[in-house]
Design a protein around this motif. Sequence first.
Motif, PDB file in Angstrom:
ATOM      1  N   SER A   2     104.667  29.308  71.815  1.00 12.64           N
ATOM      2  CA  SER A   2     103.384  29.347  71.123  1.00 12.64           C
ATOM      3  C   SER A   2     103.155  28.073  70.311  1.00 12.64           C
ATOM      4  O   SER A   2     102.010  27.696  70.085  1.00 12.64           O
ATOM      5  CB  SER A   2     103.296  30.581  70.232  1.00 12.64           C
ATOM      6  OG  SER A   2     104.244  30.500  69.191  1.00 12.64           O
ATOM      7  N   ASN A   5     101.526  25.666  72.579  1.00 13.99           N
ATOM      8  CA  ASN A   5     100.151  26.103  72.835  1.00 13.99           C
ATOM      9  C   ASN A   5      99.253  25.754  71.657  1.00 13.99           C
ATOM     10  O   ASN A   5      98.088  25.376  71.848  1.00 13.99           O
ATOM     11  CB  ASN A   5     100.097  27.597  73.123  1.00 13.99           C
ATOM     12  CG  ASN A   5     100.688  27.935  74.475  1.00 13.99           C
ATOM     13  OD1 ASN A   5     100.693  27.115  75.375  1.00 13.99           O
ATOM     14  ND2 ASN A   5     101.183  29.143  74.611  1.00 13.99           N
ATOM     15  N   GLN A   6      99.794  25.848  70.450  1.00 16.11           N
ATOM     16  CA  GLN A   6      99.036  25.459  69.265  1.00 16.11           C
ATOM     17  C   GLN A   6      98.790  23.955  69.261  1.00 16.11           C
ATOM     18  O   GLN A   6      97.703  23.495  68.902  1.00 16.11           O
ATOM     19  CB  GLN A   6      99.773  25.878  68.000  1.00 16.11           C
ATOM     20  CG  GLN A   6      99.767  27.377  67.790  1.00 16.11           C
ATOM     21  CD  GLN A   6     100.630  27.798  66.610  1.00 16.11           C
ATOM     22  OE1 GLN A   6     101.382  27.009  66.046  1.00 16.11           O
ATOM     23  NE2 GLN A   6     100.522  29.064  66.241  1.00 16.11           N
ATOM     24  N   GLU A   7      99.796  23.182  69.673  1.00 17.77           N
ATOM     25  CA  GLU A   7      99.627  21.735  69.765  1.00 17.77           C
ATOM     26  C   GLU A   7      98.558  21.371  70.790  1.00 17.77           C
ATOM     27  O   GLU A   7      97.759  20.458  70.570  1.00 17.77           O
ATOM     28  CB  GLU A   7     100.945  21.060  70.145  1.00 17.77           C
ATOM     29  CG  GLU A   7     101.951  20.981  69.046  1.00 17.77           C
ATOM     30  CD  GLU A   7     103.183  20.207  69.465  1.00 17.77           C
ATOM     31  OE1 GLU A   7     103.030  19.082  69.990  1.00 17.77           O
ATOM     32  OE2 GLU A   7     104.292  20.723  69.265  1.00 17.77           O
ATOM     33  N   ILE A   8      98.543  22.080  71.912  1.00 21.98           N
ATOM     34  CA  ILE A   8      97.542  21.829  72.950  1.00 21.98           C
ATOM     35  C   ILE A   8      96.143  22.099  72.404  1.00 21.98           C
ATOM     36  O   ILE A   8      95.224  21.293  72.592  1.00 21.98           O
ATOM     37  CB  ILE A   8      97.829  22.680  74.208  1.00 21.98           C
ATOM     38  CG1 ILE A   8      99.073  22.149  74.917  1.00 21.98           C
ATOM     39  CG2 ILE A   8      96.630  22.702  75.145  1.00 21.98           C
ATOM     40  CD1 ILE A   8      99.574  23.041  76.039  1.00 21.98           C
ATOM     41  N   GLU A   9      95.983  23.225  71.731  1.00 23.74           N
ATOM     42  CA  GLU A   9      94.669  23.565  71.181  1.00 23.74           C
ATOM     43  C   GLU A   9      94.231  22.549  70.125  1.00 23.74           C
ATOM     44  O   GLU A   9      93.068  22.135  70.090  1.00 23.74           O
ATOM     45  CB  GLU A   9      94.690  24.978  70.600  1.00 23.74           C
ATOM     46  CG  GLU A   9      93.328  25.484  70.206  1.00 23.74           C
ATOM     47  CD  GLU A   9      92.316  25.488  71.350  1.00 23.74           C
ATOM     48  OE1 GLU A   9      91.127  25.260  71.076  1.00 23.74           O
ATOM     49  OE2 GLU A   9      92.702  25.717  72.509  1.00 23.74           O
ATOM     50  N   LYS A  10      95.163  22.124  69.280  1.00 26.19           N
ATOM     51  CA  LYS A  10      94.850  21.122  68.254  1.00 26.19           C
ATOM     52  C   LYS A  10      94.434  19.806  68.909  1.00 26.19           C
ATOM     53  O   LYS A  10      93.443  19.184  68.507  1.00 26.19           O
ATOM     54  CB  LYS A  10      96.075  20.895  67.357  1.00 26.19           C
ATOM     55  CG  LYS A  10      95.848  19.893  66.265  1.00 26.19           C
ATOM     56  CD  LYS A  10      97.101  19.691  65.432  1.00 26.19           C
ATOM     57  CE  LYS A  10      96.901  18.568  64.435  1.00 26.19           C
ATOM     58  NZ  LYS A  10      98.150  18.197  63.792  1.00 26.19           N
ATOM     59  N   ARG A  12      93.181  19.402  71.870  1.00 25.38           N
ATOM     60  CA  ARG A  12      91.891  19.611  72.537  1.00 25.38           C
ATOM     61  C   ARG A  12      90.746  19.472  71.530  1.00 25.38           C
ATOM     62  O   ARG A  12      89.736  18.811  71.814  1.00 25.38           O
ATOM     63  CB  ARG A  12      91.857  20.988  73.207  1.00 25.38           C
ATOM     64  CG  ARG A  12      90.579  21.264  73.972  1.00 25.38           C
ATOM     65  CD  ARG A  12      90.607  22.597  74.699  1.00 25.38           C
ATOM     66  NE  ARG A  12      91.573  22.542  75.789  1.00 25.38           N
ATOM     67  CZ  ARG A  12      92.609  23.361  75.926  1.00 25.38           C
ATOM     68  NH1 ARG A  12      92.830  24.314  75.050  1.00 25.38           N
ATOM     69  NH2 ARG A  12      93.439  23.233  76.947  1.00 25.38           N
ATOM     70  N   LEU A  13      90.908  20.078  70.361  1.00 27.79           N
ATOM     71  CA  LEU A  13      89.874  19.974  69.330  1.00 27.79           C
ATOM     72  C   LEU A  13      89.717  18.529  68.851  1.00 27.79           C
ATOM     73  O   LEU A  13      88.593  18.053  68.640  1.00 27.79           O
ATOM     74  CB  LEU A  13      90.211  20.894  68.153  1.00 27.79           C
ATOM     75  CG  LEU A  13      90.158  22.398  68.452  1.00 27.79           C
ATOM     76  CD1 LEU A  13      90.677  23.200  67.262  1.00 27.79           C
ATOM     77  CD2 LEU A  13      88.744  22.819  68.824  1.00 27.79           C
ATOM     78  N   ARG A  16      87.841  16.525  71.541  1.00 30.15           N
ATOM     79  CA  ARG A  16      86.401  16.817  71.508  1.00 30.15           C
ATOM     80  C   ARG A  16      85.738  16.131  70.322  1.00 30.15           C
ATOM     81  O   ARG A  16      84.646  15.573  70.450  1.00 30.15           O
ATOM     82  CB  ARG A  16      86.168  18.320  71.449  1.00 30.15           C
ATOM     83  CG  ARG A  16      86.466  18.999  72.752  1.00 30.15           C
ATOM     84  CD  ARG A  16      86.217  20.484  72.681  1.00 30.15           C
ATOM     85  NE  ARG A  16      86.525  21.106  73.966  1.00 30.15           N
ATOM     86  CZ  ARG A  16      86.885  22.363  74.102  1.00 30.15           C
ATOM     87  NH1 ARG A  16      86.983  23.152  73.053  1.00 30.15           N
ATOM     88  NH2 ARG A  16      87.144  22.844  75.304  1.00 30.15           N
ATOM     89  N   LEU A  36      96.249  14.673  75.003  1.00 32.23           N
ATOM     90  CA  LEU A  36      96.229  16.091  75.372  1.00 32.23           C
ATOM     91  C   LEU A  36      96.928  16.304  76.709  1.00 32.23           C
ATOM     92  O   LEU A  36      97.723  17.234  76.866  1.00 32.23           O
ATOM     93  CB  LEU A  36      94.792  16.603  75.456  1.00 32.23           C
ATOM     94  CG  LEU A  36      94.611  18.004  76.018  1.00 32.23           C
ATOM     95  CD1 LEU A  36      95.313  19.048  75.167  1.00 32.23           C
ATOM     96  CD2 LEU A  36      93.139  18.327  76.174  1.00 32.23           C
ATOM     97  N   GLN A  40     100.163  18.739  77.599  1.00 31.72           N
ATOM     98  CA  GLN A  40     100.095  19.749  78.643  1.00 31.72           C
ATOM     99  C   GLN A  40     101.185  19.524  79.697  1.00 31.72           C
ATOM    100  O   GLN A  40     101.766  20.483  80.201  1.00 31.72           O
ATOM    101  CB  GLN A  40      98.719  19.746  79.303  1.00 31.72           C
ATOM    102  CG  GLN A  40      97.634  20.298  78.408  1.00 31.72           C
ATOM    103  CD  GLN A  40      96.252  20.164  79.013  1.00 31.72           C
ATOM    104  OE1 GLN A  40      95.950  19.196  79.694  1.00 31.72           O
ATOM    105  NE2 GLN A  40      95.403  21.140  78.732  1.00 31.72           N
TER     106      GLN A  40
END
Length: 75
Positions: A2, A5-10, A12-13, A16, A36, A40
């Motif tokens: 997890s 996964n948190q690093e990926i979401e961060k 991604r944000l 953007r 990113l 991944q």
Amino acid sequence: MSDINQEIEKARLEARAACDTAGSTSGECAAAWDALEEIQAEASHQREAKVEQKNSFQQYCDDNPEAAECRIYDD
């Protein structure tokens, strides 16, 4: 898992946000998406490492494919 996964979401944000701020054709935007992509790829490698753990018999057959125990017969 997890944590990655948190690093990926961060990432991604952040990508953007970088594209919104600097424009979608900017170097900053491209670099953020590259970062990113690297995260991944690491997550993918970690998942593969878990899946590819072999038992001793599988390792033996990888090292000795000609051994009688390791032969695969077609029907």
